[in-house]
Design a protein around this motif. Structure first.
Motif, PDB file in Angstrom:
ATOM      1  N   ARG A  93       0.833  -1.201   0.000  1.00  0.00           N
ATOM      2  CA  ARG A  93       0.000   0.000   0.000  1.00  0.00           C
ATOM      3  C   ARG A  93       0.874   1.260   0.000  1.00  0.00           C
ATOM      4  N   ARG A  94       1.934   1.213   0.802  1.00  0.00           N
ATOM      5  CA  ARG A  94       2.808   2.389   0.868  1.00  0.00           C
ATOM      6  C   ARG A  94       3.541   2.601  -0.453  1.00  0.00           C
ATOM      7  N   THR A  95       3.989   1.495  -1.059  1.00  0.00           N
ATOM      8  CA  THR A  95       4.682   1.616  -2.350  1.00  0.00           C
ATOM      9  C   THR A  95       3.730   2.193  -3.396  1.00  0.00           C
ATOM     10  N   ALA A  96       2.497   1.682  -3.378  1.00  0.00           N
ATOM     11  CA  ALA A  96       1.511   2.159  -4.348  1.00  0.00           C
ATOM     12  C   ALA A  96       1.248   3.647  -4.149  1.00  0.00           C
ATOM     13  N   ALA A  97       1.190   4.075  -2.877  1.00  0.00           N
ATOM     14  CA  ALA A  97       0.924   5.491  -2.592  1.00  0.00           C
ATOM     15  C   ALA A  97       2.049   6.355  -3.154  1.00  0.00           C
ATOM     16  N   VAL A  98       3.305   5.927  -2.914  1.00  0.00           N
ATOM     17  CA  VAL A  98       4.459   6.690  -3.421  1.00  0.00           C
ATOM     18  C   VAL A  98       4.421   6.732  -4.946  1.00  0.00           C
ATOM     19  N   PHE A  99       4.130   5.561  -5.543  1.00  0.00           N
ATOM     20  CA  PHE A  99       4.116   5.467  -7.001  1.00  0.00           C
ATOM     21  C   PHE A  99       3.052   6.405  -7.591  1.00  0.00           C
ATOM     22  N   TRP A 100       1.858   6.354  -7.023  1.00  0.00           N
ATOM     23  CA  TRP A 100       0.777   7.166  -7.589  1.00  0.00           C
ATOM     24  C   TRP A 100       1.033   8.664  -7.372  1.00  0.00           C
ATOM     25  N   CYS A 101       1.671   8.989  -6.253  1.00  0.00           N
ATOM     26  CA  CYS A 101       2.014  10.400  -6.022  1.00  0.00           C
ATOM     27  C   CYS A 101       2.998  10.863  -7.105  1.00  0.00           C
ATOM     28  N   ALA A 102       4.025  10.029  -7.340  1.00  0.00           N
ATOM     29  CA  ALA A 102       5.027  10.378  -8.348  1.00  0.00           C
ATOM     30  C   ALA A 102       4.372  10.490  -9.724  1.00  0.00           C
ATOM     31  N   ALA A 103       3.486   9.528 -10.014  1.00  0.00           N
ATOM     32  CA  ALA A 103       2.814   9.543 -11.322  1.00  0.00           C
ATOM     33  C   ALA A 103       1.941  10.787 -11.450  1.00  0.00           C
TER      34      ALA A 103
END
Lengths: 255, 566
Positions: free
Chosen positions: B196-206
């Motif tokens: 979940r945390r990785t996904a959050a970072v990824f989507w923020c970057a995207a």
């Protein structure tokens, strides 16, 4: 031959195996009994190296599984509970593949015909595993376990799905292996079979060892002389469940 | 290693044999292989002939599309393709990377743990990757004949000897991302919440990247760059955007190395993707003791048997079926479906729609946002330059929205095939069941198409009639597309079989084209007879409905006979 010391295995917050110790000597069949979810399959999977224990030590034939994995695994054979072979290998290829995994291709060439005949697989020799019935798949899994010269057999519900003749064959085979000095750990729900087949049984519940011993020792522990293993098993597991309830109630009252 | 190669080789051989023993699949296999061989041989013959004659097939200065636009397009294609190897991250691997057979027979064996793990991961993941590449190559061979001939005859500046560049970089990218997906799953297994945390970072970057793209694009547009290609060029060369997008750009330039030559970006791409893949391998090897734990967990979702027993989606499905079997009980339901209590076969539609909603609600929300942003961006950019293209743009977006949504909804068809055993036991006719299987994904596409149609109708109110006509045509063809794809899935139901998976990948696109033919024929007829738009649209809808009915009929007969084991 097989020693398990203080084994722990958790899946996230669920403790599947909790501080379990057991041993199986050469020339002995030990039954691993317990209600569903007791941790029997997880224990067997840890012993045969599929799952990594969170803590504890597993020693097979003097080899520590954590440090000498290959040597330890070479001594073991595993018969899984649900027979899911490689669908796109034929019966013969499947046994050959397992022999190759253990580096015993010569033994395969020597024993393949005998194994195919003994487990009624000869007619299906060139059929894809995908086309086999559940019982035949189980027989294939059993045949694969016999293709290399294992000294420790780990059997997870090995009789499920096999016809009576096949069950008889397998039980005879396990007894023969015991006589030859192999160590056998069998997980089963068939208590009458365990009573007849096993020299000793270990009863597990909620990941812990509840009781261990011969039938006579378990009868004494349960204070049920002349009872069957089934009656003893039910008494011990029910007592344990009641005990947990009592502990839980006391804890709640304390709060 | 010998045992692993034996497993792979025999699996491939037996897979091909099994396909050839099935009459229909054997014919399909022969057609595909024949077509592929014909394309290859004809290209070679033409190329050799052209080399002998030294005759250019295309004018040297021919520009079909600007290089920057082409790079942007290929980057966008890769952005959609490279999700697939990351699938372990999402927890839904469409292709089984590990099977219960591995757990039962291979993992207890004395084979070295990292060797087994990486071999299986690489070969099975690579099989999927190669299928994608094979389909791309087939498409390029089918449409790019003249370009290939020109390259072979030396009309282009680059050498054909560089054609290894793109497959190698694709391999590195695919491997790195696949291993990254596995590593995230492994960490998630060890410590809940990592995914979940990785996904959050990824989507923020995207999100930040998408914002920068939009902002720089808008800035370029306001600064007077035109036409669109200029805006694209300006955005792609802005360092703030170019640096984060470098891995994608490297892949795009590697794909064009045939024409564009070796560039510094290609070198950077090899360094980046190679470094990334190496880093992921190192991270996984560091945790090698837990690799089998992860593989065992992943394997539990890879068989029909286990899927039925352990998949939450399948469990939910069976719960819903049990509920519909005892109509009148007040089992808890989704609020959206609260007032709808269908009876009989319609309960299946309710059930499948409910499952679709539960499975895809997050993705649907993200997709809606992305789609809205993309449509708005297109409108903003194009509004200033080419007003006469608005209606054409609207129609194109309508069709493209529907078409690209098929990439998602085809997963639902795969699930429909998997649950055939459950559904076949219900007291409904096969064609009725199939209608209920193709309607929920169609409803999803109708929903998005309606959004697009509504947006364009608001922006172009004077064109609403034309837009509505095309909107209705899209609505009518979507179930037909799904019925056609479902037929292919029913013909090739075992996705763990390599041959069937390759054939499926190749056949889906031709099937979509085939199912579009009735509509195209009707359109051509209507144009020739100069029929009014309303009549032409109505006619097309009727033709599509009839074609859907026919394809569902054919699929139903296949559905009743289907045995995934055969």
């Amino acid at each position: 031959m097989l020693e398990v010391n203080r084994l722990h295995k958790s899946f996230r917050n669920v403790r599947a195996v909790n501080d379990l110790s057991l041993h199986v000597q050469a020339g002995e069949i030990v039954g691993l009994l317990g209600p569903n979810g007791a941790g029997k399959t997880t224990t067997l999977r840890c012993i045969c190296g599929i799952l990594r224990p969170d803590a504890g030590q597993i020693v097979v034939g003097g080899y520590d599984l954590a440090k000498q994995e290959e040597q330890a695994k070479r001594l073991m054979a595993f018969i899984p509970e649900v027979p899911n072979p490689y669908d796109l290998l034929t019966v013969r290829e499947h046994i050959q593949f397992v022999a190759m995994c253990y580096g015993t291709l010569d033994a395969f060439h020597e024993r393949i015909e005998e194994l195919l005949h003994r487990f009624d697989l000869k007619e299906k020799e060139h059929d894809l595993a995908a086309t086999l019935s559940k019982g035949m798949r189980q027989k294939l899994a059993v045949a694969c376990a016999f293709v290399h010269n294992a000294r420790v057999f780990l059997c997870d519900e090995p009789l499920i799905g096999i016809d009576p003749k096949g069950q008889h064959e397998l039980k005879s085979e396990l007894q023969r292996l015991r006589d030859e000095g192999c160590a056998i750990l069998v997980s089963t729900h068939q208590l009458d079979t365990a009573e007849r087949l096993c020299d000793r049984v270990i009863i597990m519940q909620a990941g812990r060892k509840l009781a261990e011993g011969t039938l006579a020792e378990l009868q004494a522990q349960a204070q049920m002389a002349d009872s069957t293993l089934e009656q003893v098993f039910l008494r011990l597991t029910e007592e344990s469940a009641d005990g947990r309830t009592v502990v839980s109630d006391v804890a709640n009252a304390g709060q | 290693m010998g045992a692993l190669w034996f497993l792979t080789w025999r699996t491939l051989v037996n897979s091909t044999r099994r396909t050839l023993r099935h009459p229909v699949r054997a014919v399909v296999f022969a057609l595909v292989v024949g077509w592929f061989g014909f394309i290859m041989v004809s290209n070679l013959v033409f190329a050799i002939g052209a080399r002998l004659r030294d005759a250019p097939h295309l004018p040297p200065d021919l520009t079909l599309i600007s290089m920057d636009s082409l790079i942007a397009l290929i980057m966008a294609v890769h952005l959609t393709m490279l999700w697939q190897p990351l699938s372990p991250w999402t927890g839904i691997a469409s292709v089984p990377l590990f099977t219960p057979a591995d757990v039962n027979f291979l993992f207890p064996s004395p084979q070295k743990r990292p060797v087994v793990f990486f071999f299986l991961l690489f070969t099975r993941g690579m099989a999927t990757s190669l299928i994608n590449l094979l389909i791309l190559i087939l498409l390029v061979l089918a449409v790019g004949h003249d370009l290939i001939v020109n390259a072979l005859t030396g009309r282009h500046p680059s050498s054909i000897g560089l054609s290894w560049v793109y497959p190698l970089m694709y391999l590195l990218a695919f491997t790195g991302l696949l291993f990254a997906g596995m590593y995230i799953s492994l960490r998630e297994q060890m410590r809940e919440g990592f995914r979940r945390r990785t996904a959050a970072v990824f989507w923020c970057a995207a999100g930040v990247l998408a914002g920068m793209l939009g902002a720089y694009g808008y800035h370029a547009w306001r600064a007077g760059y035109e036409p669109l290609q200029e805006v694209v060029w300006h955005v792609l060369h802005n360092p703030m955007v170019a640096i984060p997008l470098l891995p994608l750009r490297a892949l795009a330039e590697a794909a064009l190395v045939f024409y564009k030559g070796w560039t510094p970006v290609v070198t950077a791409g090899f360094l980046l993707w190679g470094g990334f893949a190496t880093c992921m391998v190192w991270l996984l090897i560091r945790e090698q003791g837990w690799l089998y734990d992860l593989a065992a967990k992943m394997s539990s979702l890879s068989t029909v048997y286990n899927l039925r027993r352990q998949s939450p989606a399948q469990a939910a499905y069976e719960n819903v079926v049990a509920y519909t079997a005892s109509l009148g009980s007040d089992a808890p339901r989704w609020r959206l479906f609260e007032r709808w209590t269908p009876q009989g076969v319609w309960a299946l539609l309710w059930c499948n729609s409910l499952l679709l909603w539960r499975m895809a609600k997050g993705m649907m929300l993200s997709y809606s946002l992305l789609l809205s942003m993309a449509v708005l961006a297109l409108i903003v950019f194009l509004r200033r330059y080419e007003p006469e293209t608005y209606p054409l743009l609207g129609v194109s977006v309508l069709y493209l929205t529907a078409f690209f949504e098929l990439f998602f909804t085809q997963i639902l068809l795969m699930i429909a095939v998997r649950r055939a055993e459950v559904n076949k036991s219900l007291p409904f006719r096969a064609n009725h069941i199939l209608w209920m299987e193709i309607l929920p994904p169609s409803l999803l596409i109708w929903f998005y198409t309606t959004l697009v149609w509504g947006a364009f109708c608001i922006l172009l109110p004077q064109q609403w009639e034309m837009l509505t006509a095309h909107y209705l045509r899209v609505l009518s063809i979507v179930p037909l597309w799904h019925a056609g794809m479902l037929l292919v899935y029913l013909l090739l139901p075992d996705q763990s079989d390599y041959t069937q998976r390759v054939l499926l990948g190749i056949l889906l696109l031709p099937m979509l084209l085939l199912t579009t033919l009735p509509a195209l024929g009707t359109w051509a007829l209507a144009a020739r007879l100069d029929l009014p738009t309303v009549v032409a649209t109505g006619l097309m809808m009727v033709v599509n409905a009839l074609a859907t009915w026919m394809v569902v009929g054919v699929a139903a007969s296949r559905y009743t006979q289907m045995n995934p084991v055969e």
